[in-house]
Design a protein around this motif. Structure first.
Motif, short mmCIF file in Angstrom:
data_model
loop_
_atom_site.label_atom_id
_atom_site.label_comp_id
_atom_site.label_asym_id
_atom_site.label_seq_id
_atom_site.Cartn_x
_atom_site.Cartn_y
_atom_site.Cartn_z
N PRO A 360 -39.90 -31.68 -6.26
CA PRO A 360 -39.64 -32.92 -5.49
C PRO A 360 -40.68 -33.17 -4.42
O PRO A 360 -41.17 -34.30 -4.28
CB PRO A 360 -38.25 -32.68 -4.90
CG PRO A 360 -37.62 -31.66 -5.79
CD PRO A 360 -38.73 -30.79 -6.27
N ALA A 361 -41.05 -32.14 -3.65
CA ALA A 361 -42.02 -32.34 -2.57
C ALA A 361 -43.39 -32.72 -3.14
O ALA A 361 -44.05 -33.66 -2.65
CB ALA A 361 -42.12 -31.08 -1.72
N LEU A 364 -43.36 -36.38 -4.50
CA LEU A 364 -43.43 -37.40 -3.45
C LEU A 364 -44.82 -37.49 -2.86
O LEU A 364 -45.35 -38.60 -2.64
CB LEU A 364 -42.40 -37.09 -2.37
CG LEU A 364 -40.93 -37.26 -2.75
CD1 LEU A 364 -40.02 -36.81 -1.61
CD2 LEU A 364 -40.63 -38.70 -3.12
N GLU A 368 -47.20 -40.79 -3.29
CA GLU A 368 -47.66 -41.46 -2.06
C GLU A 368 -49.17 -41.58 -2.05
O GLU A 368 -49.73 -42.63 -1.67
CB GLU A 368 -47.16 -40.68 -0.84
CG GLU A 368 -47.45 -41.38 0.48
CD GLU A 368 -46.87 -40.63 1.66
OE1 GLU A 368 -47.06 -41.09 2.80
OE2 GLU A 368 -46.22 -39.58 1.43
N SER A 410 -35.33 -39.00 -8.96
CA SER A 410 -34.62 -39.90 -8.04
C SER A 410 -33.28 -39.30 -7.63
O SER A 410 -32.87 -39.38 -6.46
CB SER A 410 -34.42 -41.27 -8.69
OG SER A 410 -35.66 -41.87 -8.98
N ALA A 413 -33.99 -36.45 -5.20
CA ALA A 413 -34.41 -36.97 -3.89
C ALA A 413 -33.22 -37.54 -3.12
O ALA A 413 -33.12 -37.37 -1.90
CB ALA A 413 -35.49 -38.03 -4.08
N ASP A 416 -31.23 -34.70 -1.57
CA ASP A 416 -31.88 -34.07 -0.42
C ASP A 416 -32.14 -35.05 0.71
O ASP A 416 -32.70 -34.65 1.74
CB ASP A 416 -33.21 -33.44 -0.84
CG ASP A 416 -32.99 -32.26 -1.79
OD1 ASP A 416 -31.86 -31.73 -1.82
OD2 ASP A 416 -33.95 -31.88 -2.49
N ARG A 418 -34.24 -37.58 0.59
CA ARG A 418 -35.66 -37.95 0.59
C ARG A 418 -35.85 -39.37 0.06
O ARG A 418 -34.92 -40.01 -0.43
CB ARG A 418 -36.47 -36.98 -0.28
CG ARG A 418 -36.42 -35.53 0.16
CD ARG A 418 -37.11 -34.64 -0.87
NE ARG A 418 -37.08 -33.23 -0.52
CZ ARG A 418 -38.06 -32.59 0.12
NH1 ARG A 418 -39.15 -33.25 0.48
NH2 ARG A 418 -37.96 -31.30 0.40
N THR A 419 -37.08 -39.83 0.11
CA THR A 419 -37.42 -41.15 -0.41
C THR A 419 -37.37 -41.13 -1.93
O THR A 419 -37.78 -40.15 -2.57
CB THR A 419 -38.83 -41.56 0.05
OG1 THR A 419 -38.89 -41.49 1.47
CG2 THR A 419 -39.17 -42.97 -0.41
N ASP A 420 -36.89 -42.21 -2.50
CA ASP A 420 -36.83 -42.31 -3.95
C ASP A 420 -38.26 -42.37 -4.49
O ASP A 420 -39.04 -43.25 -4.10
CB ASP A 420 -36.05 -43.55 -4.36
CG ASP A 420 -35.77 -43.59 -5.86
OD1 ASP A 420 -36.34 -42.77 -6.60
OD2 ASP A 420 -34.98 -44.44 -6.29
#
Length: 547
Positions: A360-361, A364, A368, A410, A413, A416, A418-420
């Motif tokens: 996940p990290a 993202l 980005e 998704s 995220a 947790d 977090r952003t989708d």
């Protein structure tokens, strides 16, 4: 004194043996019948042709509007009167009529002679099943009626060796609502059920002539593996289709070691004609011209991004691997493995592969960066156009963002906080065409509702794989398929539609994970040959199993 009964006469010898053996009698009867049929064949053909011409004339007359029947009748009567006055006119007319009837009955007689024993019963049953749909109570001379003659409605037909219908061309009345999709669907479902399930049928509607042609399509060959395809920059081969769907063919290599369905050393019955690829034991790789489904990307493309959906095991991951191998010689690839299954480990550390993320990290951070990179490319291209300079070299190389199972990421995220990750795709999807960025998303069909609005609205190239219903195909592609989907399909088989174009049948090239021991050795080696050299600055990927 009563009369004695007369003795019965016996035709035979004293031992009771008949003068003519039964076997020879039956053979003589068959030969006599065949001789009579040969003698009467011209008369049968003429009578059949006259019926065909009469039925055609009646259909044309019924199709004429009421205000045009009077002038047409006057014109025909005038031509007949002039022909009667000409020298030898009636004789020439009779000879022409006999010739036309013989020609019309000749094809029908040949088709009837090739009809199997139960073919006539199949056609009669199919005709009776169509009566409720192709008849009307106010029709004075219906083409379809219970107990009617099916030969007037069915123009041509063909059967296979097992007696199953493979091709049928039928006429239907002019008042049938062939312009309504629901009316067409009812007829297609009926023909599919009566002609035999488990096969793909092509339905061609000729609305001008009121004709419907049913054709059984051969299954697409699965013998094509990953390789370098002869394409221009900006073209990606999604798979291969029918010769009648596209105007282009590509040379591909096949061999017995990459056979699809069927046993090695036998000829596959799945592919026949130009689509089928012949497989023979002991033969080396061969080159065949096969029609492809080519996805064109670039600044002028109307469908710069692609969405692939399918059932589990249908081949969406194989499609993404195939696209990645074709993109690496001309661009850079960024892979997001949402399922975390390691299906893209072969791409890790290769030249041109920016990253293969599954956490996940990392996902993202990578997406980005992709958004910022798209903005940078867009600004650099805009500045170059304003200064009338050529675009910089670093933005001319395409950037491919491949996402497998984004719905899983998704969900993680959201759990947790977090952003989708799909929200970070908005910039590459909106401005990807101008920035030379292509986005390819693959997910399972039951997770289609979890896809973001940006993904659904900007992916105009669509692919659906696996055994799915016609309604599901229509929901994904935006148009119904032109064939009847089968309940069982090999991996990589499905349908594709590019933008507002037609729906094509599709077979994705075999592109397995080269680290998967369950895959064929030949297919794995073909993928390994296409992988670029390892990047010295990147961590080395594990060695392939059996490589």
């Amino acid at each position: 004194m009563g009369r004695r009964p007369l003795p019965r006469l016996r035709l035979g010898s004293a031992g009771g043996t008949p003068l003519v053996p039964p076997g020879r009698g039956r053979a003589f009867a068959r030969s006599t019948a065949d001789g009579v049929a040969d003698v009467l064949q011209p008369l049968v053909a003429l009578s059949r042709g006259l019926r065909v011409l009469a039925a055609a004339g009646r259909r044309k007359w019924m199709e004429l509007p009421g205000d045009r029947r009077g002038p047409v009748f006057t014109l025909v009567a005038a031509c007949g009167f002039v022909l009667f006055l000409l020298p030898y006119g009636p004789l020439a007319a009779a000879i022409s009529l006999i010739g036309a009837a013989g020609w019309a009955g000749r094809g029908r007689a040949g088709a009837a002679s090739e009809t199997p024993a139960d073919g006539t019963e199949r056609l009669r049953t199919l005709y009776e099943a169509l009566v409720p749909y192709f008849s009307a109570s106010e029709d004075p001379s219906p083409l379809y009626s219970h107990g009617g003659d099916w030969s007037e409605a069915f123009d041509s037909f063909a059967f296979d060796e097992s007696g199953r219908l493979t091709r049928l061309r039928l006429h239907y009345p002019a008042y049938f609502t062939d312009g309504e999709p629901s009316a067409r669907t009812r007829i297609e479902q009926l023909l599919y059920a009566k002609s035999g399930r488990g096969r793909e049928y092509l339905f061609e509607w000729d609305e001008e002539a009121n004709n419907l042609t049913l054709t059984v399509l051969p299954a697409l060959s699965t013998a094509i593996h990953a390789q370098r395809f002869v394409t221009a920059p900006g073209e990606t081969v999604l798979g291969f289709t029918d010769p009648s769907s596209v105007q282009r063919t590509l040379p591909v290599l096949t061999g017995p070691e990459t056979c699809g369905d069927g046993e090695e050393g036998e000829e596959s019955t799945e592919g026949t004609g130009e689509v089928g690829l012949k497989k023979a034991a002991g033969d080396g790789p061969e080159t065949h011209d096969v029609p492809p489904v080519v996805w064109r990307t670039g600044p002028r493309s109307t469908e710069p991004h692609l969405l692939a959906l399918g059932q589990p095991g249908s081949g969406t991951t194989t499609l993404l691997r195939s696209i990645a191998l074709q993109a690496l010689p001309h661009g850079e690839v960024l892979v997001v493995d949402g399922g975390g299954t390691g299906e893209y480990a072969c791409l890790s550390g290769r030249t041109g592969v920016l990253a293969v993320e599954c956490g996940p990290a990392g996902v993202l951070a990578t997406l980005e960066w992709a958004g910022h990179e798209t903005e940078r490319r867009l600004i650099a291209a805009n500045r170059a156009r304003q200064l009338r300079h050529a675009p910089p070299e670093d933005i001319q190389r395409p950037l491919w963002i491949l996402l497998d199972r984004p719905s899983v990421m998704s969900h993680l995220a959201a759990a947790d906080g977090r952003t989708d990750p799909q929200d970070l795709l908005a910039v590459p999807l909106r401005h990807g065409r101008a920035a030379n960025v292509r986005v390819v998303v693959a997910d399972q069909l039951d997770a289609a509702e979890a896809l973001s609005e940006a993904v659904r609205s900007h992916t105009r190239a669509r692919v659906v794989l696996g055994p799915v219903s016609s309604e599901q195909i229509t929901a994904v592609l935006g148009a119904p398929p032109h064939t009847t989907p089968t309940p069982e399909m090999p991996p990589g088989r499905g349908y594709a539609r590019l933008g507002a174009g037609p729906v094509h049948r599709l077979q994705v090239p075999a592109t397995p994970d080269p680290y998967d021991e369950a895959a064929g050795e030949a297919e794995r080696q073909a993928v390994l040959r296409l992988l670029p050299a390892p990047d010295p600055a990147a961590p080395q990927a594990p060695a392939p199993v059996g490589g």
